[in-house]
Scaffold this active site. Structure first.
Site, PDB file in Angstrom:
ATOM      1  N   GLY A  11       0.830  -1.209   0.000  1.00  0.00           N
ATOM      2  CA  GLY A  11       0.000   0.000   0.000  1.00  0.00           C
ATOM      3  C   GLY A  11       0.860   1.253   0.000  1.00  0.00           C
ATOM      4  O   GLY A  11       1.856   1.308   0.715  1.00  0.00           O
ATOM      5  N   ARG A  72       1.441  -5.334  -5.862  1.00  0.00           N
ATOM      6  CA  ARG A  72       1.384  -6.510  -5.000  1.00  0.00           C
ATOM      7  C   ARG A  72       1.800  -7.671  -5.876  1.00  0.00           C
ATOM      8  O   ARG A  72       1.331  -7.812  -7.003  1.00  0.00           O
ATOM      9  CB  ARG A  72      -0.017  -6.672  -4.415  1.00  0.00           C
ATOM     10  CG  ARG A  72      -0.333  -5.513  -3.454  1.00  0.00           C
ATOM     11  CD  ARG A  72      -1.443  -5.832  -2.480  1.00  0.00           C
ATOM     12  NE  ARG A  72      -1.323  -5.037  -1.259  1.00  0.00           N
ATOM     13  CZ  ARG A  72      -1.863  -3.824  -1.073  1.00  0.00           C
ATOM     14  NH1 ARG A  72      -2.561  -3.260  -2.033  1.00  0.00           N
ATOM     15  NH2 ARG A  72      -1.704  -3.187   0.060  1.00  0.00           N
ATOM     16  N   ASP A 103       3.995  -4.135   6.588  1.00  0.00           N
ATOM     17  CA  ASP A 103       4.488  -5.399   7.152  1.00  0.00           C
ATOM     18  C   ASP A 103       4.581  -6.516   6.117  1.00  0.00           C
ATOM     19  O   ASP A 103       5.471  -7.358   6.192  1.00  0.00           O
ATOM     20  CB  ASP A 103       3.714  -5.812   8.406  1.00  0.00           C
ATOM     21  CG  ASP A 103       2.320  -6.295   8.101  1.00  0.00           C
ATOM     22  OD1 ASP A 103       1.703  -5.753   7.163  1.00  0.00           O
ATOM     23  OD2 ASP A 103       1.852  -7.211   8.811  1.00  0.00           O
ATOM     24  N   SER A 105       5.450  -6.087   2.979  1.00  0.00           N
ATOM     25  CA  SER A 105       6.713  -5.792   2.281  1.00  0.00           C
ATOM     26  C   SER A 105       7.912  -6.205   3.130  1.00  0.00           C
ATOM     27  O   SER A 105       8.928  -6.688   2.610  1.00  0.00           O
ATOM     28  CB  SER A 105       6.800  -4.299   1.978  1.00  0.00           C
ATOM     29  OG  SER A 105       5.675  -3.906   1.245  1.00  0.00           O
ATOM     30  N   THR A 125       3.564   3.136   5.960  1.00  0.00           N
ATOM     31  CA  THR A 125       2.159   2.714   5.931  1.00  0.00           C
ATOM     32  C   THR A 125       1.343   3.662   6.804  1.00  0.00           C
ATOM     33  O   THR A 125       1.815   4.085   7.861  1.00  0.00           O
ATOM     34  CB  THR A 125       1.970   1.265   6.439  1.00  0.00           C
ATOM     35  OG1 THR A 125       0.585   1.053   6.740  1.00  0.00           O
ATOM     36  CG2 THR A 125       2.760   0.982   7.705  1.00  0.00           C
ATOM     37  N   ASP A 127      -1.121   2.847   8.478  1.00  0.00           N
ATOM     38  CA  ASP A 127      -1.752   2.112   9.594  1.00  0.00           C
ATOM     39  C   ASP A 127      -0.996   2.200  10.917  1.00  0.00           C
ATOM     40  O   ASP A 127      -1.547   1.868  11.960  1.00  0.00           O
ATOM     41  CB  ASP A 127      -1.898   0.628   9.218  1.00  0.00           C
ATOM     42  CG  ASP A 127      -2.947   0.418   8.138  1.00  0.00           C
ATOM     43  OD1 ASP A 127      -3.745   1.345   7.917  1.00  0.00           O
ATOM     44  OD2 ASP A 127      -2.951  -0.662   7.526  1.00  0.00           O
ATOM     45  N   ASP A 129       1.177   0.168  12.022  1.00  0.00           N
ATOM     46  CA  ASP A 129       1.047  -1.167  12.632  1.00  0.00           C
ATOM     47  C   ASP A 129       2.343  -1.971  12.610  1.00  0.00           C
ATOM     48  O   ASP A 129       2.311  -3.198  12.628  1.00  0.00           O
ATOM     49  CB  ASP A 129      -0.071  -1.952  11.913  1.00  0.00           C
ATOM     50  CG  ASP A 129       0.206  -2.125  10.430  1.00  0.00           C
ATOM     51  OD1 ASP A 129       1.155  -1.482   9.914  1.00  0.00           O
ATOM     52  OD2 ASP A 129      -0.521  -2.894   9.775  1.00  0.00           O
ATOM     53  N   ARG A 171      -6.964  -2.228   9.404  1.00  0.00           N
ATOM     54  CA  ARG A 171      -7.480  -3.598   9.422  1.00  0.00           C
ATOM     55  C   ARG A 171      -7.144  -4.313  10.729  1.00  0.00           C
ATOM     56  O   ARG A 171      -7.968  -4.994  11.311  1.00  0.00           O
ATOM     57  CB  ARG A 171      -6.910  -4.404   8.251  1.00  0.00           C
ATOM     58  CG  ARG A 171      -7.719  -4.283   6.983  1.00  0.00           C
ATOM     59  CD  ARG A 171      -6.969  -4.881   5.845  1.00  0.00           C
ATOM     60  NE  ARG A 171      -5.660  -4.241   5.714  1.00  0.00           N
ATOM     61  CZ  ARG A 171      -4.708  -4.594   4.866  1.00  0.00           C
ATOM     62  NH1 ARG A 171      -4.881  -5.620   4.077  1.00  0.00           N
ATOM     63  NH2 ARG A 171      -3.558  -3.948   4.809  1.00  0.00           N
ATOM     64  N   ARG A 214     -27.154  16.406  21.626  1.00  0.00           N
ATOM     65  CA  ARG A 214     -27.973  15.814  20.560  1.00  0.00           C
ATOM     66  C   ARG A 214     -27.154  15.268  19.392  1.00  0.00           C
ATOM     67  O   ARG A 214     -27.697  14.836  18.407  1.00  0.00           O
ATOM     68  CB  ARG A 214     -28.990  16.856  20.050  1.00  0.00           C
ATOM     69  CG  ARG A 214     -30.097  17.138  21.038  1.00  0.00           C
ATOM     70  CD  ARG A 214     -31.152  16.009  21.020  1.00  0.00           C
ATOM     71  NE  ARG A 214     -32.076  16.106  22.121  1.00  0.00           N
ATOM     72  CZ  ARG A 214     -31.952  15.420  23.262  1.00  0.00           C
ATOM     73  NH1 ARG A 214     -30.970  14.584  23.425  1.00  0.00           N
ATOM     74  NH2 ARG A 214     -32.819  15.557  24.235  1.00  0.00           N
ATOM     75  N   HIS A 249     -10.264   5.619   0.644  1.00  0.00           N
ATOM     76  CA  HIS A 249      -8.930   5.937   0.127  1.00  0.00           C
ATOM     77  C   HIS A 249      -8.550   7.412   0.192  1.00  0.00           C
ATOM     78  O   HIS A 249      -7.418   7.746  -0.127  1.00  0.00           O
ATOM     79  CB  HIS A 249      -8.784   5.400  -1.301  1.00  0.00           C
ATOM     80  CG  HIS A 249      -8.492   3.937  -1.304  1.00  0.00           C
ATOM     81  ND1 HIS A 249      -9.487   2.985  -1.217  1.00  0.00           N
ATOM     82  CD2 HIS A 249      -7.326   3.264  -1.311  1.00  0.00           C
ATOM     83  CE1 HIS A 249      -8.933   1.793  -1.198  1.00  0.00           C
ATOM     84  NE2 HIS A 249      -7.627   1.927  -1.256  1.00  0.00           N
ATOM     85  N   ARG A 252      -5.377   7.766   2.104  1.00  0.00           N
ATOM     86  CA  ARG A 252      -4.067   7.279   1.646  1.00  0.00           C
ATOM     87  C   ARG A 252      -3.280   8.326   0.868  1.00  0.00           C
ATOM     88  O   ARG A 252      -2.058   8.212   0.733  1.00  0.00           O
ATOM     89  CB  ARG A 252      -4.268   6.038   0.771  1.00  0.00           C
ATOM     90  CG  ARG A 252      -4.583   4.790   1.572  1.00  0.00           C
ATOM     91  CD  ARG A 252      -3.344   3.918   1.773  1.00  0.00           C
ATOM     92  NE  ARG A 252      -2.989   3.280   0.542  1.00  0.00           N
ATOM     93  CZ  ARG A 252      -3.471   2.106   0.146  1.00  0.00           C
ATOM     94  NH1 ARG A 252      -4.290   1.431   0.919  1.00  0.00           N
ATOM     95  NH2 ARG A 252      -3.112   1.593  -0.996  1.00  0.00           N
TER      96      ARG A 252
END
Ligand code: ADP
Length: 319
Positions: A11, A72, A103, A105, A125, A127, A129, A171, A214, A249, A252
């Protein structure tokens, strides 16, 4: 080491261009020939590799995406694919590779490291992560994109007295939702690491209603379920109008923030230093504002831990 390569994989993330630029410029500064590998690991297998000059990376530091493009590659998951990639580099005399990616990659980088080819991973990335680094390149830009969207949606939520569910990327890791929740003042945040808190969300909306509030903003990381489903569940549980926005997206792309550009520049330069020092099989990262290097094989066996004190903070501040 006289020749090195650089590629981006998986990504894309804002700041990847700044990292490419840092690798190319730092390499040339130290007298290396630097090769750009186009289209990630698939380009490596296909030999889509070009020598970079100082000007090849001019005018890209401010751009999102990746000027080396990405892909990919299923083929690279096989031993033969990895071997082909290594052979393509050896044909050109390339002796070390910098991989900028997430991760997945890094798993590819680990494989070529295990096959004896020196490889350094730069975490890119949105993310956030990847274990072994406080932040990944792209996270800060994506976070700023998310909070700009949340601020805008909040205007409408307030005007119309509605509950808004906003689904953000993530994710496996809730970092983006969590940090956005704190920085945009969301009423609730649902993240994969705390996936059983739906009842608490309902309780918070109820408490808010009781004291005359509200509208509510609820951030959902995609890994915990779809925003649309949560929107429906909230409508059923509360009988209130709930709208759902999936940011998708939009998160990104975009020009990288100053933080991402600086981080990418520091990490890209460190990757070159490691290769010059004869060190392969590492990932670079930032921990407590120090640029660090970890064994890439060990890091991939570790779990990324989100800063759960942020989760508590988000709850305490949106009481
Ligand atoms: P990201 O790097 O953003 O997490 P992916 O998970 O799609 O993205 O991984 C990018 C690429 O890395 C994959 O298309 C594949 O070529 C390579 N890759 C992923 N996992 C492995 C693996 N276990 N072995 C070898 N290569 C891998």
């Amino acid at each position: 080491m006289k020749k090195i390569g650089v590629l981006t994989s998986g990504g894309d993330a804002p700041g990847m261009n700044a990292a490419i630029r840092a690798v190319v410029r730092k390499g040339i500064y130290h007298g290396l020939d630097v090769y750009g590998v186009y289209y990630g690991y698939q380009g490596l297998i296909n030999g889509d590799i070009k020598k970079m000059e100082l000007g090849s990376v001019g005018d890209i530091i401010q751009k999102g995406g990746t000027s080396l493009y990405t892909s990919r590659s299923q083929e690279f998951k096989t031993d033969e694919g990895q071997q082909k990639g290594i052979e393509q580099m050896k044909k050109l005399g390339i002796e070390g590779l910098v991989v900028i990616g997430g991760d997945g990659s890094f798993r590819g980088a680990k494989k070529i490291t295990e096959k004896g080819f020196p490889c350094i991973g730069v975490p890119g990335t949105i993310d956030n992560d990847i274990p072994g680094t406080d932040f990944t390149v792209g996270f800060d830009t994506a976070l700023n994109t998310v909070i700009q969207a949340v601020d805008k949606i909040r205007d409408t939520a307030t005007s119309h007295e509605r509950t808004y569910v906003i689904e953000v990327m993530g994710r496996d890791a809730g970092d983006l939702a969590l940090w956005a929740g704190v920085s945009a003042g969301a009423e609730s945040v649902l993240i994969p690491e705390k996936s059983d808190e739906f009842e608490d969300v309902i309780e918070r909306i109820k408490r808010g209603h009781e004291r005359g509030k509200r509208h509510s903003i609820i951030l959902v990381a995609e890994g915990v379920g779809s925003g649309l489903e949560f929107g429906k569940k909230i409508e059923e549980a509360m009988g209130i109008e709930t709208r759902v926005t999936v940011l998708g997206h939009t998160q990104r792309g975009g020009s990288p923030t100053a933080n991402d550009r600086v981080l990418a520049s520091r990490l890209g330069a460190k990757a070159v230093d490691l290769l010059l020092d004869g060190q392969g099989g590492k990932m670079v990262g930032i921990q407590g504002n120090e640029i660090v290097a970890h064994d890439i094989i060990k890091v991939l066996d570790m779990a990324h831990k989100p800063e759960l004190s942020m989760y508590q903070l988000s709850k305490e501040l949106s009481i």
